[in-house]
Design an enzyme around this catalytic site. Structure first.
Site, PDB file in Angstrom:
ATOM      1  N   HIS A  88      52.647  -5.307  17.963  1.00 40.07           N
ATOM      2  CA  HIS A  88      51.683  -4.622  18.510  1.00 40.07           C
ATOM      3  C   HIS A  88      51.279  -5.326  19.667  1.00 40.07           C
ATOM      4  O   HIS A  88      50.638  -6.642  19.587  1.00 40.07           O
ATOM      5  CB  HIS A  88      50.399  -4.321  17.619  1.00 40.07           C
ATOM      6  N   HIS A 323      49.678   0.196  22.943  1.00 41.78           N
ATOM      7  CA  HIS A 323      49.108  -0.345  21.803  1.00 41.78           C
ATOM      8  C   HIS A 323      50.494  -0.913  20.942  1.00 41.78           C
ATOM      9  O   HIS A 323      50.242  -2.260  20.547  1.00 41.78           O
ATOM     10  CB  HIS A 323      48.763   0.953  20.855  1.00 41.78           C
ATOM     11  N   GLU A 468      29.474   1.475  -1.167  1.00 41.74           N
ATOM     12  CA  GLU A 468      30.505   0.723  -2.101  1.00 41.74           C
ATOM     13  C   GLU A 468      31.575   0.039  -1.389  1.00 41.74           C
ATOM     14  O   GLU A 468      32.016  -0.787  -1.585  1.00 41.74           O
ATOM     15  CB  GLU A 468      30.930   1.799  -3.186  1.00 41.74           C
ATOM     16  N   HIS A 530      31.177  12.800 -12.603  1.00 36.18           N
ATOM     17  CA  HIS A 530      30.830  11.367 -12.955  1.00 36.18           C
ATOM     18  C   HIS A 530      31.560  10.795 -14.182  1.00 36.18           C
ATOM     19  O   HIS A 530      31.179   9.741 -14.579  1.00 36.18           O
ATOM     20  CB  HIS A 530      29.202  11.316 -13.281  1.00 36.18           C
TER      21      HIS A 530
END
Length: 718
Positions: A88, A323, A468, A530
């Site tokens: 890149h 890029h 999280e 859950h």
């Protein structure tokens, strides 16, 4: 950071567009470089370009040398990416002036001691631009010789496609998955604040460095970055400087196609101080960095560096083609325009001399710090001993003995963990815990540890909020920093939110720990959303991650010891919500030490061995009850497949004799991974579909996960 291959049509389309506009390149680039920042960032609190521009003589010590180094870094990146036919170009060329100011003037480091405690940290969050980092590490004098730079992206080179922690000196974190590096840097800044609060004294300030990170639009579009950014602002991490390579380009399209938010306002709303600069004006960059370092004002700093992607290759600069490697076709002409000679990988004698001088200056700062450090050690023997313990990751050899034995009874393994973590934390003063807003359920609070906050950076309990993924990436930042053993907790079913960070921790060999509770259909009434039937196996699929699912309180003690004594990778502790009986027929020592071997014989068969039941976690006691009614049946508790696989062949055959092929595995989760141990003649009792919303005992019965179910399956193969 994603290794995305251009489809031919996409590449040709973007290149054709770039070629057709070549005649306008200089006009477009000038407009990009000098457009007013105030119209785009109309906020009085932003340090706009007009405010940060100052005379070069005042801010850049050697503009000629830094400008030369910037262009030579461009040349190194062009040459390595062209040779590899992969990589890149955009960021290394577009952010070259940023690199020159950081490595040539503003950062404090010592290439001869790359692990120096008080060095500034630099994280390349946009890891796909790895040649940016490699070129500057090479020129700055790190142990990265030119042959390694030439060997970019080749087998076993020190210059892999994306930076890898522990492999190349000067690489502070493994990056590539976009956004994680930003939150890694937040974790490092938190770790630095904690270290300063723990070890600095009024007489000796031994920790006072900064953490720098370079990110792009892709990093900020990934949600994990702003999970960390929000925490950084809330916790007043003014030792953190994030440089945003704002080139207005993403891989598929110009960035305006997918984003229109006011980045400066967003950061300000989260408690950050924002600077807006021309990313090719070294005096402006230098002033912004100097101001950011000097402002101990309780605000992390964002420097928006407005750059031109792939600057130096006019044919693709400022476009989406810039890029990746599309600009390789034009590198010969571009090198000439930069004034680089024909010989590739050119670093001039002047640049070498400049960085040798810079190394000497930095060595002087390092030597002065070492004198202060020696004085600190002499005056603070207890702190010095704790720091040495933390640096070396020392764990008391008698840690297991420091954990009291449990009385016979019923304990959810999460509740057992709540008791075990206290003596562990007492014995290891650099051990930390944390939770994604679930301490009350995951039960992993260090009672005497205090809470980490902007009012108490020495606190050992970290509160991440409901973030999280950010938690996992911040934990990795602590792991990279190297002064703490850190654990973090959530419900097992939410582990997919942090899975990306777990994977990088495993790849990077970071000894972090995850405390994942509510481990099965035993969650009960919360229902299938859950009940993590697939989660344990999904974690086991990650290489170098130890997954431990203890069967009772004593196995939980062994699991915690295993997690904190591991040095070469992360550990996931899988703990139950529901109460489980202590396995009193097995001596405590055997249960605890059995975990350290991954599996052990929990019940020896009576008479000749006819069948083996293998189980983990909450299903071990069920297997024991069933085996009590069967002749010639052995029960093996296997809390960790990964640890068991590291044992000697002799031990593995002792526990699971190859001659006994009649085997049943029992676990309240999907069954696929257990067939490795039961073989073609064996069977697995598990849950290969989602759970049910009902009391836990009823859900277990519905899936036949009980003594009767085990008996029926074992009898069917005997």
């Amino acid at each position: 950071g994603r290794l995305t291959e251009w489809r031919n049509s996409d590449r040709e389309s973007c290149q054709a567009s770039a070629r057709s506009s070549t005649m306008w390149t200089s006009i477009v680039l000038a407009a990009l470089s000098f457009s007013s920042p105030v119209s785009r960032v109309p906020h009085s609190k932003v340090h706009a370009r007009q405010q940060v521009v100052a005379s070069t003589a005042e801010l850049v010590t050697n503009e000629v040398a830094l400008a030369r180094a910037a262009d030579e870094s461009r040349g190194l990146s062009m040459d390595s990416i062209a040779a590899a036919k992969s990589g890149h170009l955009g960021l290394p060329l577009g952010a070259a002036e940023v690199g020159a100011v950081l490595f040539g003037q503003e950062m404090s480091y010592n290439p001869e001691d790359p692990k120096w405690l008080n060095r500034d940290r630099f994280v390349l969050s946009a890891g796909h631009g790895s040649m940016f980092l490699y070129s500057w590490l090479h020129m700055a004098g790190y142990d990265l010789p030119l042959d390694e730079v030439k060997n970019f992206r080749q087998m076993d080179s020190k210059t892999p496609g994306h930076p890898e922690f522990g492999w190349t000196d000067g690489v502070e974190s493994t990056t590539g998955p976009l956004g994680q590096g930003v939150s890694n840097a937040v974790g490092m800044a938190m770790a630095a604040k904690m270290a300063a609060a723990t070890y600095n004294t009024d007489e000796h300030e031994i920790i006072d460095h900064h953490v720098f990170a370079l990110c792009g639009d892709g990093c900020l579009q990934e949600g994990v970055s702003f999970e960390g950014i929000a925490i950084a602002g809330h916790e007043a991490l003014d030792n953190l400087v994030l440089i945003y390579d704002s080139n207005k380009v993403t891989l598929d399209k110009m960035a305006e196609v997918t984003q229109s938010e006011d980045t400066a306002a967003r950061f300000q709303a989260m408690g950050w101080e924002v600077y807006d600069v021309d990313g090719h004006d070294m005096s402006a960059i230098a002033k912004a960095i100097k101001d950011a370092k000097a402002a101990d004002n309780g605000k992390p700093k964002l420097i928006i560096a407005n750059t031109i992607i792939a600057k130096g290759i006019d044919e693709v600069a400022g476009t989406c083609a810039g890029h990746g490697e599309a600009g390789v076709a034009y590198t010969k002409e571009s090198r000439e325009k930069l004034g680089l000679p024909e010989d590739l990988w050119h670093v001039s004698d002047d640049t070498k001399s400049f960085f040798e001088t810079r190394k000497g200056e930095l060595k002087g700062e390092y030597d002065a710090w070492m004198k202060k450090f020696d004085a600190w050690k002499a005056a603070n023997k207890d702190k010095a001993a704790q720091l040495e313990m933390a640096v070396n990751g020392v764990v008391p050899k008698d840690l297991m003995d420091k954990i009291p034995e449990f009385e016979s009874g019923m304990y959810a393994t999460r509740n057992a963990g709540a008791e075990v973590i206290q003596p562990v934390a007492e014995a290891i003063p650099y051990y930390l815990s944390g939770s994604a807003d679930l301490h009350g359920s995951t039960k992993n609070l260090i009672k005497a540890g205090g809470d980490f906050s902007k009012k108490n950076y020495a606190g050992r309990n970290l509160y991440y909020g409901i973030r999280e993924h950010g938690m996992g990436a911040i934990m990795n930042g602590f792991g990279y920093y190297g002064l703490n053993k850190i654990s973090g907790a959530t419900f097992l079913v939410f582990c997919d939110y942090l899975r990306g960070a777990v994977r990088v921790a495993a790849l990077s060999h970071l000894p972090v720990s995850y405390i994942l509770t509510h481990d099965s259909i035993g969650v009960g009434e919360d229902g299938p959303t859950h009940q993590p039937v697939e989660a344990v196996s999904a974690l086991r699929a990650i290489p170098n991650l130890d997954v431990i699912r203890p069967a009772d309180a004593e196995e939980t003690a062994g699991a915690y010891v295993a997690s904190v004594t591991r040095e070469d990778g992360p550990t996931a502790l899988i703990l139950s919500r529901q109460d489980l009986p202590t396995l009193d027929s097995i001596p405590v020592k055997e249960r605890r030490e059995g975990v350290l071997k991954g599996a052990y014989v929990a019940k020896k068969e009576e008479g000749d061995l006819k069948a083996i039941i293998i189980a983990s976690g909450s299903e071990v006691n069920v297997a024991m009850d069933a085996a009590a009614e069967l002749e010639g049946v052995r029960v093996v508790s296997m809390p960790s497949m990964e640890i068991f696989e590291r044992q000697s062949e002799a031990y593995k055959k002792e526990v699971l004799p190859p001659s006994c092929t009649k085997r049943v595995a029992v676990e309240a989760g999907i069954t696929a991974m257990w067939y490795k141990y039961v073989g073609l003649e064996g069977k697995v009792l598990g849950t290969d579909k989602f759970g049910l919303s009902a009391p836990g005992d009823q859900v277990f019965k519905a899936f036949n996960m009980n003594k009767e179910g085990v008996l029926d399956m074992v009898k069917s193969i005997m």
